[in-house]
Design a protein around this motif. Structure first.
Motif, PDB file in Angstrom:
ATOM      1  N   ALA A 182      25.304  44.900  48.970  1.00 15.04           N
ATOM      2  CA  ALA A 182      26.487  45.636  48.521  1.00 15.04           C
ATOM      3  C   ALA A 182      27.760  45.128  49.185  1.00 15.04           C
ATOM      4  O   ALA A 182      28.847  45.207  48.590  1.00 15.04           O
ATOM      5  N   TYR A 183      27.647  44.607  50.392  1.00 18.82           N
ATOM      6  CA  TYR A 183      28.805  44.032  51.095  1.00 18.82           C
ATOM      7  C   TYR A 183      29.340  42.830  50.315  1.00 18.82           C
ATOM      8  O   TYR A 183      30.542  42.737  50.031  1.00 18.82           O
ATOM      9  N   TYR A 184      28.446  41.927  49.952  1.00 18.05           N
ATOM     10  CA  TYR A 184      28.871  40.722  49.223  1.00 18.05           C
ATOM     11  C   TYR A 184      29.378  41.075  47.830  1.00 18.05           C
ATOM     12  O   TYR A 184      30.363  40.496  47.360  1.00 18.05           O
ATOM     13  N   ASP A 185      28.712  42.011  47.171  1.00 21.74           N
ATOM     14  CA  ASP A 185      29.142  42.398  45.825  1.00 21.74           C
ATOM     15  C   ASP A 185      30.567  42.955  45.852  1.00 21.74           C
ATOM     16  O   ASP A 185      31.377  42.661  44.961  1.00 21.74           O
ATOM     17  N   LEU A 186      30.874  43.758  46.862  1.00 24.43           N
ATOM     18  CA  LEU A 186      32.181  44.410  46.927  1.00 24.43           C
ATOM     19  C   LEU A 186      33.306  43.397  47.087  1.00 24.43           C
ATOM     20  O   LEU A 186      34.332  43.477  46.406  1.00 24.43           O
ATOM     21  N   ILE A 187      33.121  42.408  47.964  1.00 22.72           N
ATOM     22  CA  ILE A 187      34.221  41.484  48.245  1.00 22.72           C
ATOM     23  C   ILE A 187      34.342  40.359  47.218  1.00 22.72           C
ATOM     24  O   ILE A 187      35.378  39.685  47.160  1.00 22.72           O
ATOM     25  N   THR A 188      33.310  40.166  46.395  1.00 27.91           N
ATOM     26  CA  THR A 188      33.368  39.060  45.426  1.00 27.91           C
ATOM     27  C   THR A 188      33.575  39.514  43.992  1.00 27.91           C
ATOM     28  O   THR A 188      33.692  38.677  43.093  1.00 27.91           O
ATOM     29  N   SER A 189      33.652  40.827  43.746  1.00 32.16           N
ATOM     30  CA  SER A 189      33.776  41.331  42.377  1.00 32.16           C
ATOM     31  C   SER A 189      35.226  41.670  42.042  1.00 32.16           C
ATOM     32  O   SER A 189      35.865  42.465  42.741  1.00 32.16           O
TER      33      SER A 189
ATOM     34  N   PHE B 213      37.974  43.150  46.446  1.00 31.44           N
ATOM     35  CA  PHE B 213      38.178  43.991  47.619  1.00 31.44           C
ATOM     36  C   PHE B 213      38.594  43.107  48.799  1.00 31.44           C
ATOM     37  O   PHE B 213      37.761  42.592  49.539  1.00 31.44           O
ATOM     38  N   GLY B 214      39.911  42.883  48.924  1.00 31.00           N
ATOM     39  CA  GLY B 214      40.443  42.119  50.051  1.00 31.00           C
ATOM     40  C   GLY B 214      40.779  40.673  49.778  1.00 31.00           C
ATOM     41  O   GLY B 214      41.326  40.005  50.654  1.00 31.00           O
ATOM     42  N   TRP B 215      40.482  40.182  48.572  1.00 30.11           N
ATOM     43  CA  TRP B 215      40.650  38.752  48.287  1.00 30.11           C
ATOM     44  C   TRP B 215      41.450  38.544  47.007  1.00 30.11           C
ATOM     45  O   TRP B 215      41.427  39.368  46.101  1.00 30.11           O
ATOM     46  N   ASP B 216      42.100  37.376  46.934  1.00 31.74           N
ATOM     47  CA  ASP B 216      42.789  36.933  45.725  1.00 31.74           C
ATOM     48  C   ASP B 216      41.791  36.212  44.823  1.00 31.74           C
ATOM     49  O   ASP B 216      40.918  35.485  45.308  1.00 31.74           O
ATOM     50  N   MET B 217      41.912  36.425  43.508  1.00 36.32           N
ATOM     51  CA  MET B 217      41.105  35.705  42.526  1.00 36.32           C
ATOM     52  C   MET B 217      41.968  35.227  41.360  1.00 36.32           C
ATOM     53  O   MET B 217      41.460  34.874  40.296  1.00 36.32           O
ATOM     54  N   THR B 218      43.284  35.172  41.569  1.00 33.58           N
ATOM     55  CA  THR B 218      44.237  34.863  40.503  1.00 33.58           C
ATOM     56  C   THR B 218      44.038  33.442  39.974  1.00 33.58           C
ATOM     57  O   THR B 218      44.033  32.472  40.743  1.00 33.58           O
ATOM     58  N   ASP B 219      43.886  33.326  38.666  1.00 30.45           N
ATOM     59  CA  ASP B 219      43.581  32.036  38.049  1.00 30.45           C
ATOM     60  C   ASP B 219      44.621  30.973  38.365  1.00 30.45           C
ATOM     61  O   ASP B 219      44.291  29.819  38.654  1.00 30.45           O
ATOM     62  N   SER B 220      45.912  31.335  38.295  1.00 33.78           N
ATOM     63  CA  SER B 220      46.980  30.344  38.468  1.00 33.78           C
ATOM     64  C   SER B 220      47.061  29.812  39.895  1.00 33.78           C
ATOM     65  O   SER B 220      47.627  28.737  40.120  1.00 33.78           O
ATOM     66  N   LEU B 221      46.509  30.542  40.839  1.00 33.04           N
ATOM     67  CA  LEU B 221      46.546  30.117  42.247  1.00 33.04           C
ATOM     68  C   LEU B 221      45.252  29.463  42.698  1.00 33.04           C
ATOM     69  O   LEU B 221      45.203  28.874  43.780  1.00 33.04           O
TER      70      LEU B 221
END
Length: 341
Positions: A254-261, A273-281
Motif C-alpha cells: 500500500a505504501y508503493y501504491d499510494l506514492i506511485t498512483s 501522493f507527494g510526487w510530480d507526474m506531469t507529462d510535459s515535465l
C-alpha cells in the motif's frame, strides 16, 4: 534488477553523454557542479563542490541540500503511516491537526495536501525564528480556492503533512524518517538537520549560505525539521531510496501504491501522493507512470516503475531555475538513452 536501455548505447556511453551535458551547463554558468547517477549503474561527478573559502572539486560522495526533493521523504513517512492503518489519506487533515483554523469545517484531505491541490497558495506568513509565531501563522493560514479546483505548489502543504506525521508517530521527522526509511534502506548519509561544514558538503546559492546549512529561508530559521524538505543527502542514498520503489520489497504494498498512483489530473498537471507526474515535465522516453521531484537548489530524482529506470541528478544551481530544471531533464534523458531533441 533489469534496467531498460532506452537505446542500444551502453551504460558507460549514456553516462558519458550525460556528463558532457552537465559540463556544458557548468560552462554556461547554469550550475557550479553536478553528481549524476543511475540505478544499477555507475555515477559521475563534474565541476566544483565549493568555491568558498577555496575551490573544491565535486565527487560522487558530495552531499547536497536537496531542497524540495526532501518532500518525498515527508510523503514517504505519511505513506508508511497510511499503510500501517494509522493515517487515513482521504480524511480531513484537521482530524490530525484540530488546532488549525479550519477545524471541523475542513474538507481538505491529507491526500489533497500531498498533491498540492487543497487550495492553499505558496505564501509564507509563518516565516519566523519565533516558534510561537511560526505555529500561529501556519495553523492560521487559510486556502485561497476550493479543494481540487487547481494545482498550486505550496510548501505549507508539506509542513502540515510533516506535523501530521510527527503527531501520529510521537517523534520528530528526522527520527521518524531515519528509523522507518533511511536506516532500513542503508541510507546512512541522509539527514534532516543541518550537518554543518564538512569535507563533502556542497555549497549552494540563492542565497549563498555556508555549506552544510539549510538553504531554504524557512528551514534556516526553524530549529526543528520541516516537512517542506531541505534534507541533506547523496546520490548513493537517493538511489537506494529509488531502487526500493522500483523493487517494492521493503515496505507494505500500500505504501508503493499510494506514492506511485496518479490521483490528480487537471489543466495538464498530474500528481501522485507527494510526487510530480506531469507529462510535459517528464523526461522523454519514460512511461506515463514515472514519478519525479525537483529541488530549488538544483536536484531531480526520477523513477519509472514501468521501465525499471531510476536516476538522480544533483547540482549546485547558479543560473535560472526553469532553465536548470530543463537542463537536469536533458541529463536524465541522456542517462536513459533518449536521443537529443
Amino acid at each position: 534488477m533489469v534496467i531498460s536501455d532506452g537505446t542500444a548505447s551502453s551504460p558507460e556511453e549514456r553516462l558519458e553523454n550525460a556528463r558532457r551535458e552537465a559540463q556544458t551547463q557548468i560552462a554556461s554558468g547554469l550550475i557550479q557542479g553536478a553528481v549524476i547517477a543511475v540505478a544499477g549503474g555507475p555515477a559521475a561527478a563534474a565541476g566544483l563542490q565549493c568555491v568558498h573559502p577555496a575551490e573544491k572539486p565535486m565527487t560522487v560522495h558530495s552531499r547536497f541540500d536537496i531542497a524540495s526533493v526532501g518532500k518525498v521523504f515527508t510523503a514517504a513517512c505519511c505513506a508508511l503511516l497510511a499503510a500501517d492503518g494509522e493515517l487515513e489519506p482521504d480524511a480531513p487533515f484537521t482530524r490530525y491537526l484540530p488546532e488549525h483554523v479550519l477545524g471541523k469545517s475542513c474538507n481538505i484531505t491529507v491526500r489533497d495536501l500531498a498533491m498540492h491541490a487543497g487550495g492553499f497558495d505558496n505564501s509564507k506568513p509563518y516565516d519566523s525564528d519565533d516558534v510561537e509565531i511560526f505555529n500561529r501563522e501556519l495553523f492560521g493560514k487559510r486556502p485561497v480556492r476550493p479543494r481540487l479546483e487547481a494545482f498550486e505548489y505550496a510548501c505549507s502543504n508539506f509542513i502540515l503533512l510533516g506535523k501530521i506525521a510527527e503527531r501520529i508517530s510521537g517523534t520528530d521527522l528526522d527520527t521518524l524518517a531515519r528509523e522507518r526509511i533511511w536506516k532500513p534502506l542503508g541510507m546512512d548519509r541522509t539527514q534532516w538537520l543541518p550537518p554543518g561544514d564538512g569535507d563533502d558538503e556542497v555549497e549552494h546559492w540563492f542565497p549563498n549560505r555556508p555549506a552544510g546549512r539549510h538553504n531554504d529561508g524557512t528551514c534556516y530559521l526553524c530549529p526543528f525539521p520541516l516537512g517542506s524538505g531541505s534534507c541533506f543527502s547523496t546520490a548513493r542514498d537517493l538511489l537506494l531510496f529509488a531502487r526500493d520503489i522500483l523493487e517494492r520489497g521493503r515496505f507494505p504494498g500500500a505504501y508503493y501504491d499510494l506514492i506511485t498512483s496518479c490521483r490528480f489530473a487537471k489543466n495538464g498537471i498530474r500528481r501522485s501522493f507527494g510526487w510530480d507526474m506531469t507529462d510535459s515535465l517528464r523526461p522523454r522516453g519514460l512511461s506515463a507512470g514515472t514519478i519525479f521531484h525537483s529541488g530549488w537548489t538544483g536536484q531531480t530524482l526520477c523513477i519509472d516503475p514501468a521501465t525499471k529506470f531510476a536516476a538522480v541528478v544533483l547540482t549546485s544551481r547558479t543560473g535560472d531555475h526553469e532553465e536548470a530544471r530543463a537542463g537536469r531533464k536533458r541529463i536524465i534523458e541522456a542517462l536513459y538513452g533518449t536521443p537529443p531533441a
